[in-house]
Write a protein that holds these residues in place. Structure first.
Motif, short mmCIF file in Angstrom:
data_model
loop_
_atom_site.label_atom_id
_atom_site.label_comp_id
_atom_site.label_asym_id
_atom_site.label_seq_id
_atom_site.Cartn_x
_atom_site.Cartn_y
_atom_site.Cartn_z
N ALA A 17 15.38 11.51 3.45
CA ALA A 17 14.70 10.33 4.01
C ALA A 17 13.80 9.69 2.96
N ASP A 18 13.12 10.53 2.18
CA ASP A 18 12.25 10.07 1.09
C ASP A 18 13.07 9.21 0.13
N ARG A 19 14.23 9.74 -0.28
CA ARG A 19 15.07 9.00 -1.21
C ARG A 19 15.59 7.71 -0.58
N LEU A 48 2.88 13.65 5.00
CA LEU A 48 2.06 14.28 3.96
C LEU A 48 2.84 14.57 2.68
N HIS A 49 4.12 14.15 2.60
CA HIS A 49 4.99 14.71 1.57
C HIS A 49 4.55 14.38 0.14
N ASP A 50 3.76 13.34 -0.05
CA ASP A 50 3.36 13.01 -1.41
C ASP A 50 1.91 13.37 -1.74
N VAL A 51 1.18 13.94 -0.80
CA VAL A 51 -0.26 14.14 -1.07
C VAL A 51 -0.54 15.28 -2.05
N ASP A 105 0.86 -1.19 0.00
CA ASP A 105 0.00 0.00 0.00
C ASP A 105 0.89 1.23 0.00
N TYR A 106 0.42 2.26 -0.69
CA TYR A 106 1.26 3.45 -0.81
C TYR A 106 1.64 4.07 0.53
N ILE A 107 0.71 4.02 1.48
CA ILE A 107 0.92 4.68 2.77
C ILE A 107 2.18 4.17 3.49
N ILE A 108 2.59 2.94 3.14
CA ILE A 108 3.81 2.39 3.75
C ILE A 108 5.02 3.30 3.47
N HIS A 109 5.00 3.95 2.31
CA HIS A 109 6.13 4.82 1.96
C HIS A 109 6.24 6.05 2.87
N PRO A 110 5.21 6.93 2.89
CA PRO A 110 5.33 8.08 3.81
C PRO A 110 5.50 7.65 5.28
N HIS A 155 14.16 5.79 1.62
CA HIS A 155 13.17 4.72 1.57
C HIS A 155 12.95 4.23 0.13
N ASN A 156 12.97 5.16 -0.82
CA ASN A 156 12.83 4.73 -2.21
C ASN A 156 13.99 3.82 -2.63
N MET A 157 15.20 4.13 -2.14
CA MET A 157 16.35 3.30 -2.49
C MET A 157 16.23 1.91 -1.87
MN MN Z 1 8.02 10.10 -1.64
#
Ligand code: MN
Length: 717
Positions: free
Chosen positions: A144-146, A77-80, A50-55, A148-150
């Motif tokens: 931090a965003d990057r 909220l960074h992706d909303v 689920d997307y929410i796992i990312h934020p 988790h994406n990595m």
């Molecule tokens: Mn993001």
């Protein structure tokens, strides 16, 4: 490798935040999670989650540096804004202006698409990220965003994963380094290497595994021995073996080192309570094990610009193997791991929130000392961009003090960094016992001695070219600005006189008029000499003075031309401007020089408001080199842009109607005209809408045909 495990539920995040965030702020965090959950509901990531796992995990990563509640909320909220059609108003309403600033900042950075691997462009990207960021917490969330994406990069196709990894290494890890956030930087580097150069990565991992048992037994034996000595002297301590990051080994191999020559493969870190204990520990270790020359560094007395403190030494340890040992207090360790974010952890009790200004100062602290005597913000930004984002080297004074300089620095930069008196009286430089020319490029670990002579005539003007840092250049310039006073006086008088003649104004009557006094008051000056000096030094242009004088005359007339004035707002279409490698960034046309298609243009990275486009010769950007990036017009633009022209005519008759009539048969449209009447001339300030430079030029040629017109030019304010 991953120190921080990913989480799956909000409860896990909540359990951590409530350990350090004041209770009163916890409800807002829960509200933010619920909001993000609802908005992302039904969306999946490529990993299948689920997307929410990312934020959720971005926020969780930020708890590892004790981020404040505003930052945690913004992370949730960074992706909303970008992905869920949520308006800025809604965030402002529900979570306040500070959260909105952070979310908007992250969104802005995310919209930049980095797609060039040309070195100059990469530097530009770093400049843009740092430049457009109003609050350093935006960059921290982005990192931090990057991260988790990595961690979930396995889910995306190989070529895209590789590109992401390279981008991370090129652009984001250098920023993390500058902020001293070594924990996050190190994980980003290892993950990036794994996708960017998988063969190299797994080769190193395999070599490390092969030697693991042997290394671990050597390290544990060494730990035991060191611990015994420290216990004998009653020094309370902890010792940890240090896992070497794969990326740092890759770096050393890249520099030509062989795997078994890398000293710090055998590495330990000693933690003690106080600074005194650090030095005592060092002494005890050195008295038992022979240190390797030149490998000792005292970053306690001389912290790195990113605040790092520790003692480093390499000694011949068990079986004559070299061991790298770092000695530090727990407090130093916190700063070493979390860098700029470490002060969050220091806050006592309730008040964790950090004043944004203070953070900016933290961010720029590594060049603060450069700024002592420079109060112009443009020079300051220039210094920031020039000196902070470049790689730096460490060199030494003969006494062993560490001086950090940007790569490319010369002995001149060194001298001025130590003290401007040293720079001003420098007569030569000796590096590692050899006399070197003053444009010698300093290298890591050079020992630099500056020869001075207090009777010297001061720095040579040539040094401005040889110096690399803005700091040294400014020091030399300021030395000369004192000497050049007399010259400026003479030149200023001449220039002003000349400009008056050119504009057909009487210089002598100006000198006898009341205007002179008004002018001096306007510029806060006492005497005519001061004015000449300012003009000679280029601080005030003759044109500014003349404009001031002519504007003083009160016959200003606002003309609205009903028939020919079209009130079209000249907003830019962002597709009209090309900035290499970047699609999604806000672009504005600068109001000072109002470029139009066909003009050579340049982009200036504004703080928090995208990129401003200026004409290449616009004087308002000359001081800001480091914020400049290349820009060009698209070839096919089919709309008019606004720009200003100035027309001067002899004072025979008002030629307004003649000017307006010149638009007949020409595509250029007049939007507005101001007529300024002085004793000697008519000055018309005309705002036009025009398709391009050629079209405008035709229009200007037409106006020039009017017999009383003696000058016409594009205006720059
Ligand atoms: Mn993001």
């Amino acid at each position: 490798m991953t120190k921080i495990k990913d989480i799956q539920t909000y409860d896990e995040l909540y359990a951590v935040v409530k350990t350090y965030i004041p209770e009163i702020e916890l409800n807002d965090i829960s509200r933010a999670y619920a909001f993000a959950y609802e908005k992302h509901f039904g969306t999946k990531r490529l990993s299948g989650e689920d997307y929410i796992i990312h934020p959720l995990n971005v926020a969780y990563i930020l708890t590892s540096i004790n981020a404040d509640s505003t930052t945690i909320i913004a992370a949730l909220l960074h992706d909303v804004l970008e992905d869920c059609n949520v308006g800025e108003d809604e965030i402002l309403d529900k979570f306040g202006p500070e959260v909105l600033t952070l979310v908007r900042g992250v969104t802005k950075i995310n919209k930049l698409s980095f797609k060039s691997d040309n070195e100059a462009t990469i530097v530009n990207y770093r400049k843009i990220i740092v430049g457009i960021t109003e609050d350093v917490r935006v960059i921290i969330i982005k990192l931090a965003d990057r991260l988790h994406n990595m961690r979930t990069l396995w889910a995306i196709p190989e070529d895209r994963a590789k590109a992401k990894a390279k981008e991370t290494l090129d652009i984001l890890t250098p920023i993390a380094h500058r902020l001293g956030m070594s924990e996050i930087k190190s994980e980003l580097e290892d993950l990036s290497l794994r996708y960017y150069k998988p063969n190299v990565y797994f080769d190193i991992v395999e070599k490390l595994n092969k030697t693991k048992v042997e290394r671990e037994s050597l390290v544990s034996e060494m730990m035991h021995d060191v611990s015994t000595i420290l216990n004998e002297h009653n020094i309370k301590h902890e010792i940890k073996g240090r896992a070497k990051s794969v990326y740092s080994i890759y770096n050393k191999l890249n520099k030509g080192k062989k795997f078994n020559e890398i000293y710090d493969l055998l590495a330990l870190r000693v933690f003690v309570d106080t600074k005194d204990d650090c030095y005592q520990t060092l002494g005890l270790i050195h008295s038992k094990y022979k240190p390797i020359p030149k490998r000792f560094k005292d970053y306690i007395a001389m912290p790195k610009p990113n605040m790092y403190q520790s003692l480093h030494t390499t000694v011949f340890g068990i079986n004559g193997n070299p061991f790298e040992i770092q000695i530090r207090t727990y407090e130093m360790d916190l700063i070493a791991e979390k860098g700029i974010a470490s002060h969050w952890s220091y806050k006592e009790g309730g008040k964790v929130m950090q004043n944004a200004m203070e953070q900016k100062l933290q961010f720029f602290r590594s060049i603060m000392e450069l700024n002592e005597e420079e109060n112009k913000s443009t020079e300051f930004m220039n210094a920031v961009m020039n000196d902070v984002l470049k790689d730096s080297i460490y060199v030494y004074t003969p006494k062993g003090d560490v001086i950090e300089l940007p790569l490319g620095s010369t002995p001149i930069d060194f001298a001025y960094r130590v003290h401007s008196r040293i720079g001003d009286t420098m007569v030569g430089a000796i590096v590692n016992d050899q006399i070197v020319p003053l444009d010698y490029q300093l290298k890591e670990n050079d020992i630099v001695k500056i020869n001075t002579n207090k009777n010297s005539n001061g720095p040579s003007k040539e040094w401005i070219k040889m110096a690399f840092t803005t700091h040294a250049k400014n020091k030399i310039k300021s030395f000369y600005s004192k000497i050049d006073k007399n010259e400026n006086l003479k030149n200023g008088e001449e220039a002003l006189n000349h400009e008056f003649r050119k504009k057909k104004l009487s210089f002598n009557s100006f000198l006898e008029s009341e205007d002179l006094e008004k002018l001096l008051n306007e510029y806060n000056m006492n005497t005519l000499e001061d004015l000449y000096i300012a003009v000679g030094a280029g601080q005030i242009t003759p044109n500014q003075i003349i404009n001031f004088l002519t504007l003083e005359k009160p016959t200003k007339e606002e003309i609205v031309l009903n028939r020919n004035v079209h009130q079209i707002k000249s907003n830019i279409n962002k597709n009209d401007i090309k900035i290499e490698g970047i699609d999604e960034i806000k672009v504005n046309i600068a109001g000072c020089c109002k470029p139009i298609p066909g003009d050579e243009i340049i982009g200036y990275i504004s703080k928090g408001n995208g990129i401003n486009i200026h004409r290449i010769n616009c004087p308002n950007i000359s001081e800001l080199e480091e914020r400049i990036i290349p820009a060009t017009w698209q070839e096919t633009i089919d709309r008019r842009y606004e720009t200003d022209i100035l027309v001067r005519a002899l004072k025979e008759k008002n030629i307004l109607v003649d000017i307006v009539s010149k638009t007949v048969g020409n595509n250029t449209i007049i939007q507005n005209i101001n007529t300024i009447e002085s004793n000697e001339e008519y000055l018309y300030e005309i705002t036009v809408l025009t398709h391009n430079v050629d079209e405008l030029r035709k229009f200007m040629t037409e106006i020039k045909k009017i017999s009383s017109v003696f000058d016409i030019e594009r205006s720059i304010k």
